[in-house]
Design an enzyme around this catalytic site. Sequence first.
Site, short mmCIF file in Angstrom:
data_model
loop_
_atom_site.label_atom_id
_atom_site.label_comp_id
_atom_site.label_asym_id
_atom_site.label_seq_id
_atom_site.Cartn_x
_atom_site.Cartn_y
_atom_site.Cartn_z
N SER A 136 0.80 -1.34 0.08
CA SER A 136 -0.09 -0.09 0.05
C SER A 136 0.89 1.32 -0.12
O SER A 136 2.20 1.37 0.28
CB SER A 136 -1.01 0.01 1.34
OG SER A 136 -1.75 -1.28 1.30
N1 SAH Z 1 -1.16 -3.63 3.60
C1 SAH Z 1 -0.57 -4.56 2.71
C2 SAH Z 1 -1.46 -4.58 1.39
C3 SAH Z 1 -1.37 -5.65 0.46
S1 SAH Z 1 -2.50 -5.67 -1.00
C4 SAH Z 1 0.77 -3.91 2.29
O1 SAH Z 1 0.82 -3.02 2.24
O2 SAH Z 1 1.74 -4.95 1.66
C5 SAH Z 1 -4.05 -6.56 -0.31
C6 SAH Z 1 -3.49 -7.92 0.08
O3 SAH Z 1 -4.89 -8.45 0.42
C7 SAH Z 1 -2.94 -8.70 -1.00
O4 SAH Z 1 -1.93 -9.25 -0.68
C8 SAH Z 1 -4.25 -9.76 -1.43
O5 SAH Z 1 -3.86 -11.27 -1.56
C9 SAH Z 1 -4.93 -9.85 0.10
N2 SAH Z 1 -6.45 -10.17 -0.04
C10 SAH Z 1 -7.16 -9.97 -0.73
N3 SAH Z 1 -8.37 -10.61 -0.60
C11 SAH Z 1 -8.20 -11.38 0.65
C12 SAH Z 1 -8.93 -12.20 1.45
N4 SAH Z 1 -10.46 -12.53 1.29
N5 SAH Z 1 -8.33 -12.86 2.44
C13 SAH Z 1 -6.88 -12.39 2.87
N6 SAH Z 1 -6.32 -11.66 2.40
C14 SAH Z 1 -6.58 -11.15 1.06
#
Ligand code: SAH
Length: 220
Positions: free
Chosen positions: A70
């Site tokens: 993010s």
């Molecule tokens: N805060 C993290 C954001 C990663 S992007 C960072 O800064 O790295 C959002 C993440 O949510 C992705 O890795 C994706 O795989 C995950 N995601 C999407 N749907 C999900 C679900 N139902 N359960 C768990 N993770 C999920």
Amino acid sequence: MTGLDRAGIGMTSARTRERLVARLRDKGIADPRVLDVIRNTPRHLFIDEALAHQAYDDTALPIGHGQTISQPWVVARMTELLIEKGIPQKVLEVGTGSGYQTAVLAVLCPQIWSVERIRPLQDLARKRLQALGMAAVQLRHADGGLGWASEAPFDGILAACGRPDVPADLLAQLADGGRLVMPVGEADSQYLTVIDREGNDYRQRKLEQVRFVPFQRGIR
Ligand code: SAH
């Protein structure tokens, strides 16, 4: 570029991080606790080395598997909202991804449970958090749409992926008096949304427009 920059020292220096903090302040982040954690969290360790020179830019960056780390402003804003009413003791994070937001939360909140549906991302996040001495964070390979029932209720819930509706299980696992922060809406019109629970009353506020990766179903 100097030799030091190539070695990753200049580009992750105190001055580089201070520039990011100044930018977040300009963009409205006011909570000094959040700005301090952003200043002290090594974001370059949560991305591929080839992108490390962009680690302290205020942008999302690819982390593989079609996902992104993010944008720092988004992490700061969601964190600020989550702790606004007081530090939540138990926090559930949906979407561990790189583990960067998890690390920020782990400095501020005593107990973190974080779920990720893509196993290789979770494995990497676990290694990074352990290397930073944050082994107390609980990680699980699961569909975050179901929450983490055995550990509920949570004083704070933060989801880093967006969908048009808030999953019912997350609402049910939010403690009385707790707060949930999540992007809600269709891909092209998502808004940071805050939900405060008071008994059976869920008060919802729609804030800044944002763009997150989709909240998906099932695990991978
Ligand atoms: N805060 C993290 C954001 C990663 S992007 C960072 O800064 O790295 C959002 C993440 O949510 C992705 O890795 C994706 O795989 C995950 N995601 C999407 N749907 C999900 C679900 N139902 N359960 C768990 N993770 C999920």
